[in-house]
Design an enzyme around this catalytic site. Structure first.
Site, PDB file in Angstrom:
ATOM      1  N   ASP A 278       0.950  -1.254  -0.358  1.00  0.00           N
ATOM      2  CA  ASP A 278       0.111  -0.228   0.025  1.00  0.00           C
ATOM      3  C   ASP A 278       0.921   1.540  -0.190  1.00  0.00           C
ATOM      4  O   ASP A 278       0.090   2.144  -0.711  1.00  0.00           O
ATOM      5  CB  ASP A 278      -1.145   0.094   1.254  1.00  0.00           C
TER       6      ASP A 278
ATOM      7  N   HIS B 290       2.087   4.301   6.160  1.00  0.00           N
ATOM      8  CA  HIS B 290       1.820   4.361   4.980  1.00  0.00           C
ATOM      9  C   HIS B 290       0.984   5.780   4.713  1.00  0.00           C
ATOM     10  O   HIS B 290       0.099   6.314   3.460  1.00  0.00           O
ATOM     11  CB  HIS B 290       1.770   4.017   3.891  1.00  0.00           C
TER      12      HIS B 290
END
Length: 969
Positions: free
Chosen positions: A106, A375
């Site tokens: 991701d 993230h």
């Protein structure tokens, strides 16, 4: 906490229950933060036993195993290693489990540092997904989604790793069904916030599998499997079953999945496909056993990342600049606190500070710094309340570590209780003129450092003395921050991992600090500046002459005094205007940068004030929207330092320090500082990957979105150069950078956005950030040879500025000691050569055995549950800062005698070399060797040479990790 309540706790509770019901079922899990919260606050003893059993059977598998799935673009290598080490330490201590595969599906783009780190951690294969859409299409077509990645040019095949890029379907099950208008394969539906639905009916639950639709479901799944199989070289297809926030009701998932899996396998002859539940390890084992020959990818990264023609994910390089800055300050404070505490434990075994409490204080900041590497954390792509959680956790951890460092200093100095001390780190002291202040300054780097620290004082009449009562060079001048206080610059010279104490006293007739004088220049109208001839005036130190033009109050040129080379040099603030209305075209948001047109200059008038003194010259420039504006949104404070005889001023002299003040911005504006020079750079830019290695960034023209697609992350370093001269930028937080013209480099400093994209509105992702940001960038201008020797140490000197703590003498004035107390072996500084960096010196506290068989045995016998933290093991990492061939001297291997390096802490009894996160003995670590045309023989990778007699040779770019044991006092 909300995610735990809404779905995450239910994932582990229901998945464990379902795995126990069917031997064929499997599951992979990544982030330890959620798992640890479940383990510590939710899991029953029975569930814990089941987790142990499932891990042993290989049916539950932890992949990556870090605290989070970290961002790859804007994180620093130190923090990536920290969060990986935190997760791995927990897993190894609790289960004896060591992750060997990645699942980096991701993060928004892929850095070349990551494959190297995962190789160093003992991984056998790496898996990524988000790379440029056009590149992925091309790789897919040519069956090139799998390769052996040599992420580091210097470590090359020694730390290469097999890498799998997910195809266009990425990491989720395809959700469209040709036979139903409901989504497919997500039978538990989608999680709801903040509470699970009372009736258990979730939105968008897929059509249950029945006899009526079983064949249709199977045909849909088989068709997708075959489509994907065509993009890979082997007959195995990794088919990810799940997505974000899935499996919170695992029973409905597995029961439907079982029906499908069984049906396809019963009809495998007609379908031409068999399916099985698998972990990442199962998949890579199958591909590895094919023994194919793979192509090598060099050290080029996959940044930036575009998901569509107008979706360049380059905005997040700058989003939430304040969070990015505090995350880095916290990381730096943690680094200082770890080595400070480690030295205290070993140098002062009789000390009164409670070690267990101290470790908890450090752990609170380890947790906060680890989690913000997520993230959707340091990237600035979270909602405001989640950002506030990160900030609160960071501030809480920082406060704990500041308290710890202060209490250690008082203990060492046996502070009498009447010397009530307050600690304030990275903030200005509150100067009360009636009290003699002292400042304690700790240098967390393993080199001698000469630099300035700034303290806020209430009067200009100040003197500064060291421990022996000698006067210390200092300069005082009116403060940037307030009308009523002054900034006191103190020149400090401190050896590696050591601290000094300085007294600040009101002048009593003796020598006082230099007083900086101020000259204010008239505000200049830029629109009329072209009509007058230039009026130039210089600001000079031993390394540079910076020339300003009084007609514009702007910088004009910089001369490198060593070579007498003059570079034309101008700086201006501009703004990209961006669209927030999806009906009108592409939008900018927390993730994306989509400028409407070229950037627009923001100011028509510039004010100038020059503070000059014998040590510091500070040029204050204020940028106004017009000549009559009262307020400014933009300012630059440029500082040039002069170092008196007798001090090593090389780094200070070559440092042009700039601090910017930007904000509050208007809505849908992205603020940049553009520096234009006369260097013939051919629009070639260099930026770093995570403060570890540099990447070459040639300007690329695209059909669409060229400006945004030429933005890159600068985590610590960027530079432009021509044949003779290089301009380096060093940063203390991440920014987006670009070179949009020859001789130019622009840095995005701040963003304030709003948009009406429904998904963003639902998740409160609009980045209406009305803050003022104060980033700092150091500029170094010089020949390539000179900048090469300076930029690595300078970047770390900016990252790890000295920690300043304040105290006050009340009651008895302490008598100055007749000599410095550094008279015993115990006070020896810790010093490494300038091409090495002491990356870690800490006491992790892990209770595990470094003998793997012993560790597994004690877990199986249930001995791992009790026991206090272990203080006997010190974690040491040493990193070589240079690439092979980068510099004739600094790129050489370095021999380090660990016994001698650490003798200030005690007598080194034993050293064990470990994998990056400490969980493997390097002598027993055998990573898979994937066959390449370059290396046709498939073999296991053995580790590098280990130390004989505590002497280690560190080669370019290596990061070596050790457990060190000292003789107990």
């Amino acid at each position: 906490q909300e995610s735990m309540h809404a779905y995450a706790a239910n994932v582990y509770t229901t998945v464990i229950e379902e795995l126990m019901k069917g031997k064929q079922r499997k599951f992979i899990a990544v982030e330890q933060e959620f798992f640890r919260l479940w383990w510590d606050t939710v899991a029953t003893d029975t569930q814990k036993q089941q987790v142990h059993q499932l891990l042993q059977e290989g049916r539950l598998e932890f992949v990556i195993g870090g605290q989070v799935m970290h961002d790859e673009a804007v994180t620093l290598i130190d923090d990536q290693i920290l969060q990986l080490t935190e997760g791995h330490g927990f897993l190894y201590e609790t289960f004896g489990f060591r992750p060997q595969f990645s699942w980096h599906v991701d993060p928004f783009g892929a850095s070349a540092t990551t494959p190297t780190l995962f190789a160093l951690a003992g991984f056998n294969a790496h898996l990524i997904s988000r790379i440029d859409y056009d590149l992925k299409t091309d790789m897919q077509k040519n069956k090139k989604l799998q390769f052996v990645w040599q992420g580091s040019p210097s470590l090359s095949e020694r730390q290469e790793i097999f890498t799998h890029v997910m195809d266009q379907y990425s990491y989720c099950t395809p959700s469209q069904l040709p036979f139903s208008n409901r989504s497919g394969f997500f039978w538990n539906g989608f999680a709801t916030f903040p509470d699970p639905p009372k009736d258990g009916v979730y939105p968008n639950m897929s059509l249950p599998v029945t006899d009526a639709n079983l064949q249709l479901y199977a045909q849909t799944m088989v068709a997708n499997i075959k489509e994907r199989a065509a993009w890979f070289q082997t007959g195995e297809v990794l088919w990810p079953w799940g997505c974000d926030k899935q499996f919170f009701n695992a029973s409905v998932q597995y029961s439907n999945m079982d029906l499908l899996v069984d049906y396809i396998n019963k009809h495998s002859a007609e379908f031409g496909v068999t399916v099985q539940y698998a972990t990442v390890s199962d998949y890579f084992q199958a591909v590895y056993s094919r023994n194919l020959t793979w192509q090598i990818r060099d050290s080029q990264d996959f940044l930036p990342y575009s998901s569509e023609p107008f979706q360049a994910w380059t905005g997040f390089y700058t989003s939430r600049s304040t969070l990015k800055g505090i995350a880095r300050r916290a990381s730096s404070l943690l680094y200082a606190g770890e080595s400070f505490f480690t030295q205290y434990v070993w140098k002062h075994p009789e000390g009164s500070v409670c070690k267990y409490k101290a470790l908890k204080q450090l752990q609170s900041l380890r947790w906060a710094v680890s989690e913000v590497q997520h993230h959707d954390g340091i990237t600035g792509t979270e909602s405001p309340k989640v950002k506030d959680m990160y900030l609160n956790n960071l501030m809480y951890g920082m406060l704990n570590v500041k308290k710890l460092m202060a209490s250690i200093i008082f203990d060492i100095n046996n502070a009498k209780k009447n010397g009530e001390v307050y600690s304030s780190v990275y903030t200005k002291g509150s100067g009360n003129p009636d009290v003699d202040l002292y400042v304690v300054v700790y240098n967390p780097l393993a080199w001698n450092i000469t630099t300035f620290v700034t303290v806020s004082v209430s009067s200009e009449e100040m003197s500064v003395y060291d421990e022996l009562g000698y006067s210390v060079p200092a300069q005082v001048q009116s403060s940037l921050e307030s009308q009523s206080t002054y900034d006191l610059y103190i020149l400090v010279s401190i050896s590696g991992l050591s601290y000094r104490r300085y007294s600040i006293k009101p002048v009593d007739g003796k020598q006082s600090a230099f007083i900086g004088s101020s000259v204010k220049y008239k505000r200049r109208d830029l629109t009329r500046a072209g009509q007058q001839s230039q009026q130039l005036f210089p600001v000079v130190n031993n390394c540079y002459q910076i020339v300003f033009d009084q007609n514009t109050n702007l910088m004009h040129s910089i001369t490198d005094r060593e070579t007498n080379q003059t570079v034309q040099f101008t700086q201006e603030f501009l703004e990209y205007h961006v669209n927030g209305d999806t009906k009108k075209g592409p939008i900018s948001d927390n993730y994306l940068f989509a400028p409407n047109a070229s950037a627009v200059p923001v100011s028509k008038a510039v004010g100038l004030e020059v503070m000059s003194g014998s040590l510091v010259t500070e040029i204050r420039q204020y940028f106004y929207s017009n000549v009559t504006s009262q307020d400014y949104i933009y300012a630059v404070y440029t500082r040039l330092y002069s170092v008196p005889e007798g001090y090593n001023g090389e780094l200070l002299c070559h440092r042009i320090e700039q601090e910017y003040s930007v904000g509050p911005l208007e809505l849908n504006r992205e603020a940049i500082l553009r520096t234009s020079t006369s260097l013939n750079t051919k629009q070639l830019l260099y930026t770093d990957n995570n403060g570890y290695q540099m990447q070459k960034r040639p300007f690329k023209a695209y059909v669409n979105n060229t400006v945004a697609r030429n933005y890159y992350p600068m985590v610590q370093t960027a530079y432009i150069e021509d044949d003779t001269t290089r301009l380096m930028l060093l940063a203390e937080r991440a920014h987006g950078v670009s070179s949009q013209g020859n001789g130019q480099v622009e840095v995005m400093l701040h963003r304030r956005l709003w948009n009406n994209f429904q998904w963003n509105l639902n998740n409160n992702l609009t980045l209406n950030d009305s803050s003022v940001v104060r980033p700092v960038i150091w500029l170094i201008l010089g020949t390539k040879a000179v900048t090469n020797t300076l930029y690595r140490t300078s970047g770390l000197a900016l990252e790890h500025r000295p920690v300043v703590m304040f105290g006050a003498f009340l009651g008895d004035k302490p008598k100055p000691p007749r000599r410095l107390q550094q008279d015993s072996v115990r006070d020896l500084p810790v010093t490494v050569p300038p091409n090495l960096h002491l990356q870690t010196l800490s006491i992790p506290g892990w209770r595990y055995s470094s003998d793997h068989a012993e560790q597994v045995r004690s877990i199986r016998m249930g001995k791992q549950k009790q026991g206090d933290a272990d203080f006997s093991r010190v974690l040491l990492r040493i990193r070589h800062l240079y690439e092979v061939g980068e510099d004739p001297v600094l790129s050489q291997p370095v021999m380090v005698d660990l016994q001698s390096l650490l003798k200030g802490l005690g007598s080194v009894m034993a050293v064990e070399e470990r994998s990056l996160t400490g969980t493997w003995d390097v002598n027993t670590l055998q990573r898979w060797k994937w066959k390449t045309a370059q290396y046709p023989g498939k073999r296991f990778f053995n580790s590098t040479d280990t130390s004989e007699d505590f002497i280690v040779t560190v080669h370019p770019k290596e990061i070596r990790t050790f457990f060190v044991y000292f003789q107990v006092q």
